[in-house]
Design a protein around this motif. Structure first.
Motif, PDB file in Angstrom:
ATOM      1  N   ASP A  57      15.665  26.776  25.133  1.00 25.28           N
ATOM      2  CA  ASP A  57      16.384  25.513  24.985  1.00 25.28           C
ATOM      3  C   ASP A  57      17.889  25.779  24.847  1.00 25.28           C
ATOM      4  O   ASP A  57      18.724  25.211  25.575  1.00 25.28           O
ATOM      5  N   VAL A  88      11.927  18.210  23.837  1.00 24.89           N
ATOM      6  CA  VAL A  88      11.549  16.930  24.438  1.00 24.89           C
ATOM      7  C   VAL A  88      12.469  15.827  23.953  1.00 24.89           C
ATOM      8  O   VAL A  88      13.025  15.044  24.743  1.00 24.89           O
ATOM      9  N   GLN A  89      12.668  15.749  22.634  1.00 20.53           N
ATOM     10  CA  GLN A  89      13.502  14.696  22.067  1.00 20.53           C
ATOM     11  C   GLN A  89      14.946  14.794  22.529  1.00 20.53           C
ATOM     12  O   GLN A  89      15.623  13.787  22.731  1.00 20.53           O
ATOM     13  N   GLN A  91      15.935  16.041  25.367  1.00 23.69           N
ATOM     14  CA  GLN A  91      15.984  15.960  26.833  1.00 23.69           C
ATOM     15  C   GLN A  91      16.549  17.254  27.441  1.00 23.69           C
ATOM     16  O   GLN A  91      17.462  17.226  28.267  1.00 23.69           O
ATOM     17  N   PRO A  93      15.658  20.584  29.696  1.00 29.42           N
ATOM     18  CA  PRO A  93      14.667  21.206  30.576  1.00 29.42           C
ATOM     19  C   PRO A  93      14.284  22.603  30.067  1.00 29.42           C
ATOM     20  O   PRO A  93      15.139  23.474  29.941  1.00 29.42           O
ATOM     21  N   GLY A 121       4.999  14.369  23.778  1.00 29.18           N
ATOM     22  CA  GLY A 121       5.743  13.849  24.918  1.00 29.18           C
ATOM     23  C   GLY A 121       5.967  14.854  26.020  1.00 29.18           C
ATOM     24  O   GLY A 121       6.775  14.615  26.933  1.00 29.18           O
ATOM     25  N   ALA A 122       5.277  16.003  25.977  1.00 26.42           N
ATOM     26  CA  ALA A 122       5.441  17.050  26.979  1.00 26.42           C
ATOM     27  C   ALA A 122       4.251  17.070  27.929  1.00 26.42           C
ATOM     28  O   ALA A 122       3.103  17.040  27.488  1.00 26.42           O
ATOM     29  N   ALA A 143      10.448  19.316  35.050  1.00 26.12           N
ATOM     30  CA  ALA A 143      11.362  19.571  33.937  1.00 26.12           C
ATOM     31  C   ALA A 143      12.787  19.213  34.315  1.00 26.12           C
ATOM     32  O   ALA A 143      13.532  18.614  33.510  1.00 26.12           O
ATOM     33  N   ARG A 146      13.067  15.148  35.126  1.00 29.56           N
ATOM     34  CA  ARG A 146      12.853  14.298  33.949  1.00 29.56           C
ATOM     35  C   ARG A 146      13.698  14.749  32.749  1.00 29.56           C
ATOM     36  O   ARG A 146      13.687  14.078  31.725  1.00 29.56           O
ATOM     37  N   ARG A 147      14.390  15.886  32.885  1.00 31.80           N
ATOM     38  CA  ARG A 147      15.178  16.451  31.786  1.00 31.80           C
ATOM     39  C   ARG A 147      14.318  16.535  30.517  1.00 31.80           C
ATOM     40  O   ARG A 147      14.579  15.899  29.497  1.00 31.80           O
ATOM     41  N   THR A 148      13.302  17.384  30.601  1.00 26.11           N
ATOM     42  CA  THR A 148      12.374  17.495  29.485  1.00 26.11           C
ATOM     43  C   THR A 148      11.729  18.869  29.465  1.00 26.11           C
ATOM     44  O   THR A 148      11.882  19.656  30.404  1.00 26.11           O
TER      45      THR A 148
END
Length: 552
Positions: A57, A88-89, A91, A93, A121-122, A143, A146-148
């Motif tokens: 991250d 996830v929170q 955003q 990738p 949320g993943a 990823a 969706r920027r996740t």
């Protein structure tokens, strides 16, 4: 075509997107790690599985490049969940490559990992022998778009089996959205007629590369500018007010509140940015430009769904020949010069420990100018953006704020250190509580960093809880931490270190920097818990007001 295992195919496709992998080896990912090494991926070992995702991250936040984390199945996977939720929170990738239950059925120790991920949320992408490469590519593209964070699962019984041949085309270049809708014409008219315009940029504007266009737009209008903490200094220049929200000065916030038209580019307008509803004046017209499909705050009057860079360029064309509101900037310069800045801190405190504000001020003059700052969550979180010069948005990596967690700082510092390629010094700011949570990865940071400074705001307590709940008369016993000699621990692991009880003790850090600043230096700073951060006071007041409204 070269014969590859399922794990090998996953590593092969990932190598088109990533150069770095962070993680802990186990039964579920040992074949993947072997294949990753053969593909030339750089593996940075961490000592707790949560650090695998947190490091990947932070690598992205620092460099803008994707990285992967990896864990084994079961307990290795569940250990990574807090960092996965944060990504996830926030955003970010991230791809978590993990082992999973065999395709023939779950074993007694297996859990439903996909269901757990879904609860956070993943999305989970489970590879097969026939489509290991295609599924891997699908996960990565998901990823990105969706920027996740996503989970890429390799069932245990497939990991070492031969993968089917796949004809995979080269990955497509990422597309940049340049759609701008008709709302920009109205936005241009509102901005052209503004006498006190303000442009507020967020991380979305930074990621879109919209800084130059927004600065030019501000100069064309004579607008004041500001940024969220995650877009710090993106719009630095004439008329820049600094951080919007609780980390900014009251003088700057007062000016922002007087703006008649506010252009918000790539910022979600979180409660912290909005000072819990007090940042933007009640009569201001708020225009929001965002890559999303709808406004993110009820104060938005005009929403434009667009890429921030493309939209700013279009606004510049629409405003050709506009009149700048220079009087607004002149007034701002005067008020900023006359108004108070951040409190400089006190030379003495009631308990004899360091005032964190005076410590932060002093550190700004000692830390190398070329710095990238990683911040764990905690009461101290505002001292760096308030008191330190942080040149670029990517030089402030604030972790834990999205999911309201602490303890991810050391792991994130590992990822940021690996991402730095230009001789910058990595600076980690952490509290003692969060540092103890992630302590196992101090060794990882020492092994990964070329030049790193760790600043521990050590108040022998969970500081935020002391102020929020101890001040209400609740027992402080669970909020206190026995004084830990972090300096001694750091030296045992191979770092240089010093206990900082006075500002004069910072000479040890200065000497280390002057000698070349190679390796890792841990500054165990003994601060007082009697100073409450202004952003926390603001949050507490807002919480109390909300409770009173409900009770009434």
């Amino acid at each position: 075509m070269t014969t590859l295992t399922v794990s090998g195919r996953v590593a092969q496709v990932l190598s088109s997107y990533v150069s770095d992998v962070f993680g802990v080896m186990g039964n579920g990912n040992v074949y993947f790690l072997d294949a990753a090494e053969k593909q030339g991926l750089r593996f940075s070992p961490v000592r707790h599985e949560g650090a695998a995702v947190a490091a990947a991250d932070a690598y992205y936040r620092t460099s803008g490049r994707l990285a992967a984390g990896t864990t084994t199945y079961g307990p290795g996977y569940t250990n990574a969940l807090t960092a996965l939720a944060e990504a996830v929170q926030a955003q970010i990738p991230v791809v978590l490559v993990t082992g999973d239950a065999p395709t023939i059925g779950a074993r007694p120790w297996d859990v439903d990992q996909a269901a757990i991920a879904a609860g956070l949320g993943a999305a989970t992408f489970t590879v097969t022998r026939d489509a290991a490469g295609a599924v891997t590519r699908q996960a990565v593209e998901y990823a990105f778009t969706r920027r996740t964070a996503v989970v890429l699962a390799i069932p245990y019984d497939l990991a070492a089996l031969e993968a089917a041949d796949e004809d995979l085309p080269e990955p497509a270049a990422p597309k940049v959205t340049d759609d701008v809708d008709g709302g920009l014409g109205r936005a241009a008219r509102l901005l052209a007629g503004a006498r006190r315009p303000l442009i507020l940029a967020g991380r979305g504007a930074h990621l879109a590369g919209a800084g130059p266009e927004l600065r030019e737009l501000a100069d064309r209008l004579g607008a004041l500018t500001a940024g969220t903490a995650l877009a710090l200094n993106l719009l630095n220049g004439e008329g820049y007010l600094g951080v919007a929200g609780g980390f900014g000065t009251d003088t700057a916030a007062g000016l922002m509140g007087e703006a008649d038209v506010v252009l918000v580019a790539g910022a979600s307008l979180s409660p912290f940015t909005m000072r819990f509803g007090h940042l933007i004046g009640p009569d201001s017209t708020v225009i929001q430009i965002d890559a999303g499909l709808q406004p993110t705050h009820p104060r938005v009057d005009l929403f434009v769904s667009a890429d921030a860079k493309a939209a700013a360029s279009r606004l510049l064309a629409l405003l050709d020949g506009g009149t700048a509101a220079e009087a607004w900037r002149a007034e701002a310069r005067r008020r900023l010069a006359e108004g108070p800045g951040h409190h400089p801190g006190s030379a003495e405190t009631s308990d004899g420990r360091l005032d964190p504000r005076s410590l932060a001020n002093a550190l700004d003059g000692v830390l190398p100018e070329r710095r990238t700052v990683v911040q764990d969550g905690g009461h101290f979180v505002g001292w760096a953006p308030m008191y330190w010069n942080i040149p670029r948005p990517q030089d402030l990596v604030m972790v834990g704020t999205a999911y309201q967690t602490i303890g991810l700082g050391l792991a994130s510092a590992v990822g940021a250190a690996r991402a730095l390629e230009d001789g910058r010094t990595l600076v980690l700011a952490s509290g003692d509580g969060g540092f103890l949570m992630g302590l196992s990865d101090l060794e990882s940071l020492i092994g990964a960093a070329c030049s790193a400074i760790v600043v521990i705001y050590n108040d022998a307590a969970y500081g935020a809880e002391i102020h929020q709940y101890g001040s209400q008369g609740l027992t402080e016993k669970p909020m206190l931490i026995p004084e830990v000699d972090f300096s001694g621990i750091a030296r045992a692991l191979g770092a240089e270190s010093a206990i900082i009880r006075s500002l004069a003790d910072l000479s040890a850090l200065q000497e280390w920097i002057d000698a070349g600043g190679r390796g890792t230096f841990v500054a165990d700073c003994r601060i007082t818990s009697t100073v409450r951060a202004p952003w926390l006071s603001e949050w507490m007041q807002a919480s109390q007001a909300a409770k009173a409204a409900v009770a009434g």
